[in-house]
Scaffold this active site. Structure first.
Site, PDB file in Angstrom:
ATOM      1  CB  SER A 183       7.525  -1.568  16.380  1.00 32.16           C
ATOM      2  OG  SER A 183       6.578  -0.586  16.671  1.00 32.16           O
ATOM      3  CG  HIS A 210       6.106   0.798  11.850  1.00 34.27           C
ATOM      4  ND1 HIS A 210       5.225   1.655  12.457  1.00 34.27           N
ATOM      5  CD2 HIS A 210       6.443  -0.117  12.821  1.00 34.27           C
ATOM      6  CE1 HIS A 210       5.040   1.281  13.717  1.00 34.27           C
ATOM      7  NE2 HIS A 210       5.771   0.205  13.959  1.00 34.27           N
ATOM      8  CG  HIS A 238      -2.429   5.534  11.398  1.00 27.74           C
ATOM      9  ND1 HIS A 238      -2.990   4.529  12.134  1.00 27.74           N
ATOM     10  CD2 HIS A 238      -1.193   5.748  11.916  1.00 27.74           C
ATOM     11  CE1 HIS A 238      -2.135   4.168  13.081  1.00 27.74           C
ATOM     12  NE2 HIS A 238      -1.038   4.884  12.967  1.00 27.74           N
ATOM     13  NE  ARG A 244       1.090   8.965  17.305  1.00 30.01           N
ATOM     14  CZ  ARG A 244       1.518   7.852  16.716  1.00 30.01           C
ATOM     15  NH1 ARG A 244       2.389   7.082  17.340  1.00 30.01           N
ATOM     16  NH2 ARG A 244       1.065   7.489  15.529  1.00 30.01           N
ATOM     17  CG  ASP A 255       6.300   8.875  11.162  1.00 28.71           C
ATOM     18  OD1 ASP A 255       6.859   9.010  12.261  1.00 28.71           O
ATOM     19  OD2 ASP A 255       5.921   7.787  10.708  1.00 28.71           O
TER      20      ASP A 255
HETATM   21  N1  CMX Z   1      -0.104   8.261   0.055  1.00 27.86           N
HETATM   22  C1  CMX Z   1      -0.448   7.567  -1.033  1.00 27.86           C
HETATM   23  N2  CMX Z   1      -1.209   6.450  -0.977  1.00 27.86           N
HETATM   24  C2  CMX Z   1      -1.661   6.076   0.212  1.00 27.86           C
HETATM   25  C3  CMX Z   1      -1.377   6.804   1.379  1.00 27.86           C
HETATM   26  C4  CMX Z   1      -0.532   7.926   1.283  1.00 27.86           C
HETATM   27  N3  CMX Z   1      -0.139   8.626   2.341  1.00 27.86           N
HETATM   28  N4  CMX Z   1      -1.979   6.192   2.444  1.00 27.86           N
HETATM   29  C5  CMX Z   1      -2.610   5.116   1.929  1.00 27.86           C
HETATM   30  N5  CMX Z   1      -2.409   5.050   0.582  1.00 27.86           N
HETATM   31  C6  CMX Z   1      -2.841   3.997  -0.327  1.00 27.86           C
HETATM   32  C7  CMX Z   1      -2.209   2.678   0.112  1.00 27.86           C
HETATM   33  O1  CMX Z   1      -0.874   2.562  -0.361  1.00 27.86           O
HETATM   34  C8  CMX Z   1      -3.153   1.665  -0.475  1.00 27.86           C
HETATM   35  O2  CMX Z   1      -2.870   1.574  -1.864  1.00 27.86           O
HETATM   36  P1  CMX Z   1      -2.839   0.134  -2.606  1.00 27.86           P
HETATM   37  O3  CMX Z   1      -4.168  -0.464  -2.338  1.00 27.86           O
HETATM   38  O4  CMX Z   1      -2.591   0.474  -4.032  1.00 27.86           O
HETATM   39  O5  CMX Z   1      -1.719  -0.635  -1.964  1.00 27.86           O
HETATM   40  C9  CMX Z   1      -4.505   2.370  -0.335  1.00 27.86           C
HETATM   41  O6  CMX Z   1      -4.230   3.782  -0.222  1.00 27.86           O
HETATM   42  C10 CMX Z   1      -5.314   1.945   0.860  1.00 27.86           C
HETATM   43  O7  CMX Z   1      -4.544   2.116   2.002  1.00 27.86           O
HETATM   44  P2  CMX Z   1      -5.224   2.494   3.397  1.00 27.86           P
HETATM   45  O8  CMX Z   1      -6.273   1.466   3.697  1.00 27.86           O
HETATM   46  O9  CMX Z   1      -5.637   3.914   3.406  1.00 27.86           O
HETATM   47  O10 CMX Z   1      -3.996   2.410   4.384  1.00 27.86           O
HETATM   48  P3  CMX Z   1      -3.228   1.119   4.917  1.00 27.86           P
HETATM   49  O11 CMX Z   1      -3.840   0.753   6.230  1.00 27.86           O
HETATM   50  O12 CMX Z   1      -3.106   0.054   3.884  1.00 27.86           O
HETATM   51  O13 CMX Z   1      -1.771   1.706   5.137  1.00 27.86           O
HETATM   52  C11 CMX Z   1      -0.143   3.263   5.842  1.00 27.86           C
HETATM   53  C12 CMX Z   1      -1.486   2.598   6.175  1.00 27.86           C
HETATM   54  C13 CMX Z   1       0.323   4.081   7.035  1.00 27.86           C
HETATM   55  C14 CMX Z   1       0.891   2.162   5.555  1.00 27.86           C
HETATM   56  C15 CMX Z   1      -0.350   4.154   4.583  1.00 27.86           C
HETATM   57  O14 CMX Z   1      -1.275   5.166   4.875  1.00 27.86           O
HETATM   58  C16 CMX Z   1       0.958   4.761   4.095  1.00 27.86           C
HETATM   59  O15 CMX Z   1       1.695   4.092   3.353  1.00 27.86           O
HETATM   60  N6  CMX Z   1       1.250   6.051   4.489  1.00 27.86           N
HETATM   61  C17 CMX Z   1       2.494   6.672   4.129  1.00 27.86           C
HETATM   62  C18 CMX Z   1       3.620   6.100   4.968  1.00 27.86           C
HETATM   63  C19 CMX Z   1       3.536   6.567   6.418  1.00 27.86           C
HETATM   64  O16 CMX Z   1       3.337   7.742   6.689  1.00 27.86           O
HETATM   65  N7  CMX Z   1       3.704   5.621   7.348  1.00 27.86           N
HETATM   66  C20 CMX Z   1       3.795   5.948   8.796  1.00 27.86           C
HETATM   67  C21 CMX Z   1       2.581   5.485   9.578  1.00 27.86           C
HETATM   68  C22 CMX Z   1       2.768   5.747  11.037  1.00 27.86           C
HETATM   69  C23 CMX Z   1       3.674   4.712  11.654  1.00 27.86           C
HETATM   70  O17 CMX Z   1       3.298   3.519  11.680  1.00 27.86           O
HETATM   71  O18 CMX Z   1       4.765   5.046  12.057  1.00 27.86           O
END
Ligand code: CMX
Length: 424
Positions: A232, A262, A308, A317, A363
């Site tokens: 964002s 996000h 994250h 938070r 979240d």
């Molecule tokens: N559940 C399952 N799998 C997860 C995970 C979770 N909570 N967090 C990361 N992973 C997976 C990723 O999907 C990724 O898988 P692929 O390689 O198969 O695509 C792998 O682990 C590596 O990811 P990462 O390096 O740990 O995390 P990223 O930096 O790529 O992604 C985030 C970060 C937040 C998108 C991810 O942790 C996620 O999808 N979390 C759940 C959604 C969420 O809570 N988002 C809110 C974040 C806060 C915000 O921005 O508002």
């Protein structure tokens, strides 16, 4: 002139001079390198953005202008806005001046209500909220004055637009809630109320003890800023760098916030918690949560609210929301489930090698608190996040315009060129 504008006019020239001298003396020094994995991996970790409002060290979480979150969770959102912009908390007089200024700007043009009333009844609340902001673009003082002002004045008009928008967002967001979920007529703002209190008041939920108003204040404070690289903030900053005004820039950023990876994760998170409760007929045991976590992962889905892109510890938070929950709704079964999920899920995620961070993010818990106070329509939660994030996005834009940062334009290459670069 408002005290905030006076303050900024006083401090910015020295900061700008300092930055100019710093870059002039060190412009050719290397601060980051980019690997192929980073280029194909969302530009993670590449240090190429300036953000002086806040910082997110992976081992600490959000720090606003040098203050760790734990030091400022009792502050009002207006105090956080002042802090983000100036680097200091306001004194009593400055806070009162800012609050009076915001209150003088809170009237929303009638056409906004008309347009929201005409939107399809199944529109997503985020689509309604962003439409309302975008349609107000015709009010932009930056856009109206652009041809007559100098670059040195851009920040002043960006500040004007920012304050105009921030002041109106609680009323717009509250109306989106009442309209979209058939809660009855729009509620007028309460004279003299602060931003969080007014938002709670206009949502129209029962709040005899004022605890919901406190939650709104905390909510608006905690989500306000999270350095410059999140979707964002980065999207908004990119659009603002083209000198698109705050109405265009903010909606660009908030459209990014509407994505499930996000800001939308807060709605997804509560949905997951409620699904778990429904599946097991009440507050699930640790074993049941563990089972459902694995089932979710095995189905190729993410556990919302966990992980994250930057953080490698429990998000402070989340800790602040959790503390609020323990104090205000520790006997609520949904909060109790969130509490239990917090104990169980990280232990499961630690076993999945590819996941970099098994800990809860902002979240993971906030939805259960909103739910407790009767705000049960979780499709709405990202709007709440947006009202808060607007405070940070606007602050970052004011600073960026004051620094005179140029249009953002990183270099892209086709895969074939990357192959040549790597293979020589
Ligand atoms: N559940 C399952 N799998 C997860 C995970 C979770 N909570 N967090 C990361 N992973 C997976 C990723 O999907 C990724 O898988 P692929 O390689 O198969 O695509 C792998 O682990 C590596 O990811 P990462 O390096 O740990 O995390 P990223 O930096 O790529 O992604 C985030 C970060 C937040 C998108 C991810 O942790 C996620 O999808 N979390 C759940 C959604 C969420 O809570 N988002 C809110 C974040 C806060 C915000 O921005 O508002």
């Amino acid at each position: 002139m408002s005290l905030l504008k006076q303050k900024l006019a006083g401090i910015l020239p020295d900061q700008i001079k300092d930055i100019k001298a710093f870059v002039a003396a060190n412009g050719d020094k290397k601060v980051s390198e980019v690997t192929l994995a980073q280029a194909y991996g969302g530009i993670r970790g590449v240090k190429a953005l300036i953000c002086d409002t806040s910082e997110v060290p992976p081992d600490k979480g959000l720090i606003i202008r040098g203050k760790e979150l734990g030091e400022i969770t009792d502050k009002l959102p207006e105090e956080i806005l002042w802090l983000l912009l100036t680097g200091e908390l306001p004194n009593k007089e400055e806070l009162a001046d800012l609050q009076a200024d915001l209150q003088s700007r809170q009237d929303v043009p009638t056409y906004v209500w008309n347009i929201l009333n005409e939107m399809p009844s199944d529109s997503h609340p985020m689509a309604m909220f962003n439409t309302a902001i975008l349609v107000m673009q015709r009010e932009s003082k930056f856009a109206k004055n652009y041809n007559d002002i100098t670059k040195a004045e851009y920040w002043e008009y960006t500040l004007e637009d920012s304050l105009d928008i921030i002041a109106k967002l609680p009323a717009i967001a509250a109306f989106v809630y009442r309209k979209r979920f058939d809660k009855g007529a729009r509620i007028e703002p309460k004279a003299g109320a602060d931003l969080g209190e007014n938002y709670a008041h206009m949502l129209g939920l029962n709040d005899d003890k004022g605890a919901f108003a406190n939650l709104m204040r905390l909510y608006l404070t905690l989500h306000s800023d999270h350095e410059g690289g999140n979707v964002s903030a980065f999207s908004a900053a990119t659009v603002n760098s083209a000198l698109s005004d705050m109405y265009y820039s903010l909606t660009a950023g908030l459209n990014g916030l509407a994505g499930p990876l996000h800001g939308l994760a807060n709605q997804e998170c509560l949905k997951w918690v409620l699904e778990t409760m429904e599946m097991f007929g009440g507050t699930p045991t640790d074993e049941q949560i563990e089972k459902y976590t694995w089932e979710t992962l095995d189905a190729g889905k993410v556990i919302p609210g966990y992980g994250h892109a930057v953080l490698r510890v429990t998000d402070p938070r989340f800790t602040a929301f959790h503390a609020f929950g323990l104090e205000n709704c520790s006997d609520d079964p949904v909060f109790q489930t969130v509490d239990r999920v917090f104990r169980v899920v990280p232990e499961v995620l630690k076993q999945v090698e590819k996941i970099s961070n098994p800990w809860p993010n902002v979240d993971a818990g906030s939805g259960s608190l909103l739910y407790h106070f009767g705000l049960k329509e979780f499709e709405y939660y990202t709007v709440l996040f947006s009202v808060s994030r607007a405070i940070g996005i606007c602050s970052q834009s004011v600073i960026a315009r004051a620094y005179g940062l140029p249009i953002t334009r990183p270099k892209s290459l086709p895969t074939a060129k990357f192959k040549q670069l790597v293979n020589g």
